[in-house]
Enzyme design. Sequence first.
Site, mmCIF file in Angstrom:
data_model
loop_
_atom_site.group_PDB
_atom_site.id
_atom_site.type_symbol
_atom_site.label_atom_id
_atom_site.label_comp_id
_atom_site.label_asym_id
_atom_site.label_seq_id
_atom_site.Cartn_x
_atom_site.Cartn_y
_atom_site.Cartn_z
ATOM 1 N N ARG A 173 6.936 -21.181 10.079
ATOM 2 C CA ARG A 173 7.324 -22.353 10.869
ATOM 3 C C ARG A 173 7.035 -22.564 12.056
ATOM 4 N NH1 ARG A 173 8.171 -23.894 6.337
ATOM 5 N NH2 ARG A 173 10.087 -24.757 5.425
ATOM 6 N N CYS A 221 15.692 -28.411 6.727
ATOM 7 C CA CYS A 221 16.438 -26.993 6.972
ATOM 8 C C CYS A 221 16.847 -26.700 8.582
ATOM 9 C CB CYS A 221 15.741 -25.924 6.456
ATOM 10 S SG CYS A 221 15.731 -25.709 4.649
ATOM 11 N N GLU A 291 15.560 -23.751 13.254
ATOM 12 C CA GLU A 291 14.153 -24.180 12.828
ATOM 13 C C GLU A 291 13.896 -25.797 13.667
ATOM 14 O OE1 GLU A 291 12.932 -23.854 8.789
ATOM 15 O OE2 GLU A 291 12.259 -26.295 9.038
HETATM 16 N N1 EPU Z 1 20.954 -20.505 -2.110
HETATM 17 C C1 EPU Z 1 22.195 -20.455 -2.093
HETATM 18 N N2 EPU Z 1 23.064 -21.215 -1.774
HETATM 19 C C2 EPU Z 1 22.423 -22.339 -0.793
HETATM 20 C C3 EPU Z 1 21.255 -22.670 -0.818
HETATM 21 C C4 EPU Z 1 20.156 -21.563 -1.516
HETATM 22 O O1 EPU Z 1 22.776 -19.514 -2.737
HETATM 23 O O2 EPU Z 1 23.225 -23.170 -0.194
HETATM 24 C C5 EPU Z 1 20.081 -19.472 -2.894
HETATM 25 C C6 EPU Z 1 19.001 -20.226 -3.734
HETATM 26 O O3 EPU Z 1 19.823 -20.322 -5.102
HETATM 27 C C7 EPU Z 1 17.895 -19.316 -4.043
HETATM 28 C C8 EPU Z 1 17.660 -18.989 -2.503
HETATM 29 O O4 EPU Z 1 18.883 -19.296 -1.819
HETATM 30 O O5 EPU Z 1 18.237 -18.453 -4.880
HETATM 31 C C9 EPU Z 1 16.868 -19.684 -1.571
HETATM 32 O O6 EPU Z 1 16.879 -20.995 -1.784
HETATM 33 P P1 EPU Z 1 15.971 -22.222 -1.918
HETATM 34 O O7 EPU Z 1 14.779 -21.926 -2.887
HETATM 35 O O8 EPU Z 1 16.432 -23.367 -1.694
HETATM 36 O O9 EPU Z 1 14.928 -21.943 -0.560
HETATM 37 P P2 EPU Z 1 15.293 -21.641 0.927
HETATM 38 O O10 EPU Z 1 14.607 -20.407 1.321
HETATM 39 O O11 EPU Z 1 16.554 -22.095 1.236
HETATM 40 C C10 EPU Z 1 12.922 -22.604 1.894
HETATM 41 C C11 EPU Z 1 12.458 -23.693 2.873
HETATM 42 C C12 EPU Z 1 12.784 -25.086 2.570
HETATM 43 C C13 EPU Z 1 11.790 -25.448 1.457
HETATM 44 C C14 EPU Z 1 12.269 -24.038 0.056
HETATM 45 C C15 EPU Z 1 11.452 -24.558 -1.196
HETATM 46 C C16 EPU Z 1 13.259 -22.514 4.919
HETATM 47 C C17 EPU Z 1 14.032 -22.281 6.007
HETATM 48 N N3 EPU Z 1 13.364 -23.235 4.130
HETATM 49 O O12 EPU Z 1 14.245 -22.796 1.641
HETATM 50 O O13 EPU Z 1 12.050 -25.835 3.409
HETATM 51 O O14 EPU Z 1 11.941 -26.541 0.931
HETATM 52 O O15 EPU Z 1 12.207 -22.985 0.673
HETATM 53 O O16 EPU Z 1 10.152 -24.124 -1.007
HETATM 54 O O17 EPU Z 1 12.040 -21.809 5.228
HETATM 55 C C18 EPU Z 1 12.903 -27.068 5.409
HETATM 56 O O18 EPU Z 1 12.361 -26.062 6.216
HETATM 57 O O19 EPU Z 1 13.109 -27.855 6.168
HETATM 58 C C19 EPU Z 1 12.710 -26.860 4.137
HETATM 59 C C20 EPU Z 1 13.772 -27.331 3.303
#
Ligand code: EPU
Length: 308
Positions: A173, A221, A291
Site C-alpha cells: 500500500r 479498507c 491506510e
Molecule cells: N475476515 C474476518 N472478518 C472480517 C473480514 C475478514 O474474519 O470482518 C477474514 C476473512 O474471512 C479472511 C481474512 O480475514 O479469512 C482476510 O480477509 P479478506 O480476504 O477480506 O482480505 P483482507 O486482508 O481483509 C485485503 C485488502 C483489500 C483487498 C482484499 C482482497 C488490505 C488492508 N486489504 O483485505 O483491499 O480487496 O485483501 O484481495 O490490504 C483496500 O485496501 O481498500 C481493500 C479493500
Amino acid sequence: MTSVSNFQAPCPARYDVALRDHTTFRMGGKVPILLEPRNREELAAAVRRLREDGIPYRMLGGGANILIDDVGLDEAIVLTTGFAFMVRDNEEGTALRLGAGLSIPQFVTKTREMGLTGAECLVGVPGTMGGATVMNAGGRHGWLSSIARRVRYLTPALDEQEDAVTERMFGYRSSMFDACVVLETVVELRRDAQKAVQERIKTILKEKSAAQPLIEPSAGCIFKNPEGQSAGRCIEAAGQKGTRIGDAEVSTKHGNFIVNRGAATFRDVIQLIRQVRERVFEHAGIDLHTEVKIWSREPLDLPAYSAT
Ligand code: EPU
C-alpha cells in the site's frame, strides 16, 4: 503568495467546490479552487503554477481511499479524472500507457474487451490508475506493481521524468511516487481469450461482493493489515462489526470497512476509527495503522499505542 482569486489557471477550473461528489465515501467540504487538467501538459502546468504562486495543493483522483473533512480545506485541488486516456505502448498492443485519471473499473473493462489478462488484480477496486500507482493497489489476486512497467511522473522538484519500474519502488500500500505527481503508468498485460478473462473477473467480483460492502459508500479498507494478520478479522474479534457513530458504521460484512449510512460526518468517522483502534488494542494488543488518507485542517491525533 498569489491568492486563489488572482490565480491564472492553465486549465479549466472551478471555484468554491464541495468535494463530496468526488469521493467514494460521499463526504468532503469545499475547497477554494478545483483544477481540472485534460492532458499531461495541463496537469504538469497546473501543479507548477500552483507551486510558483505558493498556493498549497493536493492531488485527487477517484477519491477512493480518502476521508475529507466536511468543514472544507484551504488547499487547491488538482483533479486528475479528466486526464484519462489509454493508448498502446508496444506493437503487439499488450503494453498500454494510461493517463493518471483513467478509472480503474474502466481499465478493467476495456482490457477485458481487448482480450488482455492481468488487470484482474484490480477487479472491484474503485479509483484511478494514478491512485492505484501511488498506493500500489491490489490484494490476493495481484498488485499494480506486478503489471506496471514504467511510470512517468513529476519529481518532488516538479521535473518530469519517466522510469522503468523496479521492485524497490513499491511496498505494501505504498510507493516512492507518494511524494511525486504520477502522470502516466505503462502496464504490460498478456493475451487471453476474452471469455476466460470475463469468467475470472466474474468469479473475483462474486468473491469480493460476498466479503466486502462494494455497493455501499465507503473509503475501502480503513487500516493496513498488520504483519501476518487481517485487520478485518482483528476488528471482528474485538466485537466492533456493526458499531456505529452517527451515520458511520463498521460494515457488518467486513470489519475493515466503515460505510456511510447516509449523512456520516467527518467527526463521526474519525471517532469511530479511534474507537476501533482502541478496542483492537485492548483486545489483542495490536496497533492498527490507517491506510486511508485523512485530509483536514485540524492536526489529527491518532497516537501509536505500542511503545516504540
Ligand atoms: N475476515 C474476518 N472478518 C472480517 C473480514 C475478514 O474474519 O470482518 C477474514 C476473512 O474471512 C479472511 C481474512 O480475514 O479469512 C482476510 O480477509 P479478506 O480476504 O477480506 O482480505 P483482507 O486482508 O481483509 C485485503 C485488502 C483489500 C483487498 C482484499 C482482497 C488490505 C488492508 N486489504 O483485505 O483491499 O480487496 O485483501 O484481495 O490490504 C483496500 O485496501 O481498500 C481493500 C479493500
